[in-house]
Design a protein around this motif. Structure first.
Motif, PDB file in Angstrom:
ATOM      1  N   PRO A   7     -73.883  17.104 -17.707  1.00 18.28           N
ATOM      2  CA  PRO A   7     -72.660  16.519 -18.309  1.00 18.28           C
ATOM      3  C   PRO A   7     -72.705  16.022 -19.895  1.00 18.28           C
ATOM      4  CG  PRO A   7     -73.688  14.754 -17.004  1.00 18.28           C
ATOM      5  CD  PRO A   7     -74.415  15.911 -16.819  1.00 18.28           C
ATOM      6  N   SER A   8     -71.672  16.278 -20.541  1.00 16.55           N
ATOM      7  CA  SER A   8     -71.784  16.139 -21.995  1.00 16.55           C
ATOM      8  C   SER A   8     -71.699  14.553 -22.347  1.00 16.55           C
ATOM      9  CB  SER A   8     -70.584  16.826 -22.694  1.00 16.55           C
ATOM     10  OG  SER A   8     -69.333  15.903 -22.465  1.00 16.55           O
ATOM     11  N   THR A   9     -72.252  14.287 -23.639  1.00 16.79           N
ATOM     12  CA  THR A   9     -72.230  12.903 -23.781  1.00 16.79           C
ATOM     13  C   THR A   9     -70.931  12.218 -23.827  1.00 16.79           C
ATOM     14  OG1 THR A   9     -74.068  13.304 -25.275  1.00 16.79           O
ATOM     15  CG2 THR A   9     -72.699  11.187 -25.867  1.00 16.79           C
ATOM     16  N   PRO A  10     -69.721  12.991 -24.563  1.00 21.15           N
ATOM     17  CA  PRO A  10     -68.423  12.375 -24.441  1.00 21.15           C
ATOM     18  C   PRO A  10     -68.057  11.844 -22.972  1.00 21.15           C
ATOM     19  CG  PRO A  10     -68.441  14.182 -25.821  1.00 21.15           C
ATOM     20  CD  PRO A  10     -69.672  14.202 -25.312  1.00 21.15           C
ATOM     21  N   MET A  11     -68.478  12.900 -22.037  1.00 22.94           N
ATOM     22  CA  MET A  11     -67.967  12.615 -20.663  1.00 22.94           C
ATOM     23  C   MET A  11     -68.766  11.585 -20.030  1.00 22.94           C
ATOM     24  SD  MET A  11     -68.337  14.843 -17.159  1.00 22.94           S
ATOM     25  CE  MET A  11     -67.957  16.602 -17.843  1.00 22.94           C
ATOM     26  N   LEU A  12     -70.028  11.269 -20.227  1.00 15.46           N
ATOM     27  CA  LEU A  12     -70.801  10.216 -19.943  1.00 15.46           C
ATOM     28  C   LEU A  12     -70.254   8.836 -20.446  1.00 15.46           C
ATOM     29  CD1 LEU A  12     -74.393  11.566 -20.187  1.00 15.46           C
ATOM     30  CD2 LEU A  12     -73.128  11.173 -18.090  1.00 15.46           C
ATOM     31  N   LEU A  13     -69.867   8.908 -21.632  1.00 13.27           N
ATOM     32  CA  LEU A  13     -69.335   7.566 -22.240  1.00 13.27           C
ATOM     33  C   LEU A  13     -68.009   7.218 -21.606  1.00 13.27           C
ATOM     34  CD1 LEU A  13     -69.889   8.386 -26.036  1.00 13.27           C
ATOM     35  CD2 LEU A  13     -71.063   6.671 -24.558  1.00 13.27           C
ATOM     36  N   ALA A  14     -67.317   8.411 -21.235  1.00 14.97           N
ATOM     37  CA  ALA A  14     -65.976   7.892 -20.582  1.00 14.97           C
ATOM     38  C   ALA A  14     -66.173   7.633 -19.198  1.00 14.97           C
ATOM     39  CB  ALA A  14     -64.985   9.222 -20.793  1.00 14.97           C
ATOM     40  N   ARG A  15     -67.097   8.162 -18.384  1.00 19.74           N
ATOM     41  CA  ARG A  15     -67.115   7.979 -17.025  1.00 19.74           C
ATOM     42  C   ARG A  15     -67.775   6.506 -17.018  1.00 19.74           C
ATOM     43  NH1 ARG A  15     -66.768  12.287 -12.752  1.00 19.74           N
ATOM     44  NH2 ARG A  15     -67.612  10.611 -11.796  1.00 19.74           N
ATOM     45  N   SER A  16     -68.661   6.153 -17.741  1.00 18.92           N
ATOM     46  CA  SER A  16     -69.451   4.876 -17.767  1.00 18.92           C
ATOM     47  C   SER A  16     -68.721   3.664 -18.301  1.00 18.92           C
ATOM     48  CB  SER A  16     -70.760   5.193 -18.063  1.00 18.92           C
ATOM     49  OG  SER A  16     -70.803   5.227 -19.797  1.00 18.92           O
ATOM     50  N   ARG A  17     -67.546   4.140 -19.199  1.00 22.78           N
ATOM     51  CA  ARG A  17     -66.860   3.129 -20.052  1.00 22.78           C
ATOM     52  C   ARG A  17     -67.843   2.493 -20.879  1.00 22.78           C
ATOM     53  NH1 ARG A  17     -63.560   0.985 -14.508  1.00 22.78           N
ATOM     54  NH2 ARG A  17     -62.333   2.615 -14.386  1.00 22.78           N
ATOM     55  N   HIS A  18     -68.557   3.154 -21.598  1.00 24.26           N
ATOM     56  CA  HIS A  18     -69.228   2.687 -22.720  1.00 24.26           C
ATOM     57  C   HIS A  18     -68.727   2.989 -23.974  1.00 24.26           C
ATOM     58  CE1 HIS A  18     -72.477   2.082 -19.749  1.00 24.26           C
ATOM     59  NE2 HIS A  18     -72.963   1.171 -20.344  1.00 24.26           N
ATOM     60  N   ALA A  19     -68.727   2.136 -25.180  1.00 18.39           N
ATOM     61  CA  ALA A  19     -67.972   2.513 -26.124  1.00 18.39           C
ATOM     62  C   ALA A  19     -68.712   3.034 -27.215  1.00 18.39           C
ATOM     63  CB  ALA A  19     -67.610   1.119 -26.857  1.00 18.39           C
ATOM     64  N   SER A  20     -70.267   3.155 -27.096  1.00 17.57           N
ATOM     65  CA  SER A  20     -71.204   3.854 -27.966  1.00 17.57           C
ATOM     66  C   SER A  20     -72.206   4.406 -27.086  1.00 17.57           C
ATOM     67  CB  SER A  20     -71.609   2.965 -29.219  1.00 17.57           C
ATOM     68  OG  SER A  20     -72.692   2.013 -28.533  1.00 17.57           O
ATOM     69  N   VAL A  21     -73.013   5.524 -27.937  1.00 18.25           N
ATOM     70  CA  VAL A  21     -73.890   6.141 -27.239  1.00 18.25           C
ATOM     71  C   VAL A  21     -75.156   5.070 -27.349  1.00 18.25           C
ATOM     72  CG1 VAL A  21     -75.577   7.957 -27.679  1.00 18.25           C
ATOM     73  CG2 VAL A  21     -73.572   8.284 -28.015  1.00 18.25           C
ATOM     74  N   ARG A  22     -75.451   4.378 -28.062  1.00 16.94           N
ATOM     75  CA  ARG A  22     -76.112   3.118 -28.308  1.00 16.94           C
ATOM     76  C   ARG A  22     -76.214   2.304 -26.813  1.00 16.94           C
ATOM     77  NH1 ARG A  22     -80.471   2.512 -31.278  1.00 16.94           N
ATOM     78  NH2 ARG A  22     -79.421   3.065 -33.087  1.00 16.94           N
ATOM     79  N   SER A  23     -75.212   2.090 -26.393  1.00 19.91           N
ATOM     80  CA  SER A  23     -75.014   0.849 -25.420  1.00 19.91           C
ATOM     81  C   SER A  23     -75.267   1.989 -24.110  1.00 19.91           C
ATOM     82  CB  SER A  23     -73.573   0.322 -24.937  1.00 19.91           C
ATOM     83  OG  SER A  23     -72.670   1.320 -25.225  1.00 19.91           O
ATOM     84  N   LEU A  24     -74.974   3.091 -24.262  1.00 21.54           N
ATOM     85  CA  LEU A  24     -75.097   4.038 -23.126  1.00 21.54           C
ATOM     86  C   LEU A  24     -76.597   4.246 -22.707  1.00 21.54           C
ATOM     87  CD1 LEU A  24     -74.022   5.835 -20.527  1.00 21.54           C
ATOM     88  CD2 LEU A  24     -73.852   7.999 -22.428  1.00 21.54           C
ATOM     89  N   GLU A  25     -77.214   4.486 -23.815  1.00 23.81           N
ATOM     90  CA  GLU A  25     -78.740   4.871 -23.730  1.00 23.81           C
ATOM     91  C   GLU A  25     -79.626   3.919 -23.095  1.00 23.81           C
ATOM     92  OE1 GLU A  25     -80.246   3.709 -28.177  1.00 23.81           O
ATOM     93  OE2 GLU A  25     -80.048   5.943 -27.704  1.00 23.81           O
ATOM     94  N   ARG A  26     -78.968   2.449 -23.057  1.00 25.53           N
ATOM     95  CA  ARG A  26     -79.837   1.401 -22.414  1.00 25.53           C
ATOM     96  C   ARG A  26     -79.855   1.875 -20.816  1.00 25.53           C
ATOM     97  NH1 ARG A  26     -76.588  -3.862 -23.396  1.00 25.53           N
ATOM     98  NH2 ARG A  26     -77.410  -3.375 -25.512  1.00 25.53           N
TER      99      ARG A  26
END
Length: 50
Positions: A7-26
């Motif tokens: 999956p692409s980064t924008p898709m991961l952000l949308a699916r996980s409902r994170h606002a930024s990559v920094r919060s997603l990488e946690r």
């Protein structure tokens, strides 16, 4: 494995409902192969070599 596999980064952000990559990488735990592929694809020196 290519860096575009999965999956692409924008898709991961949308699916996980994170606002930024920094919060997603946690929470993201990519495998060693995925990290190596990403680094190789984004390394300017490696692209020049070849």
């Amino acid at each position: 494995m290519t860096p575009s596999a999965g999956p692409s980064t924008p898709m991961l952000l949308a699916r996980s409902r994170h606002a930024s990559v920094r919060s997603l990488e946690r929470y993201a735990r990519p495998g060693v192969d995925a990290v190596a592929a990403h680094v190789a694809a984004s390394d300017p020196a490696a692209r020049c070599r070849g």
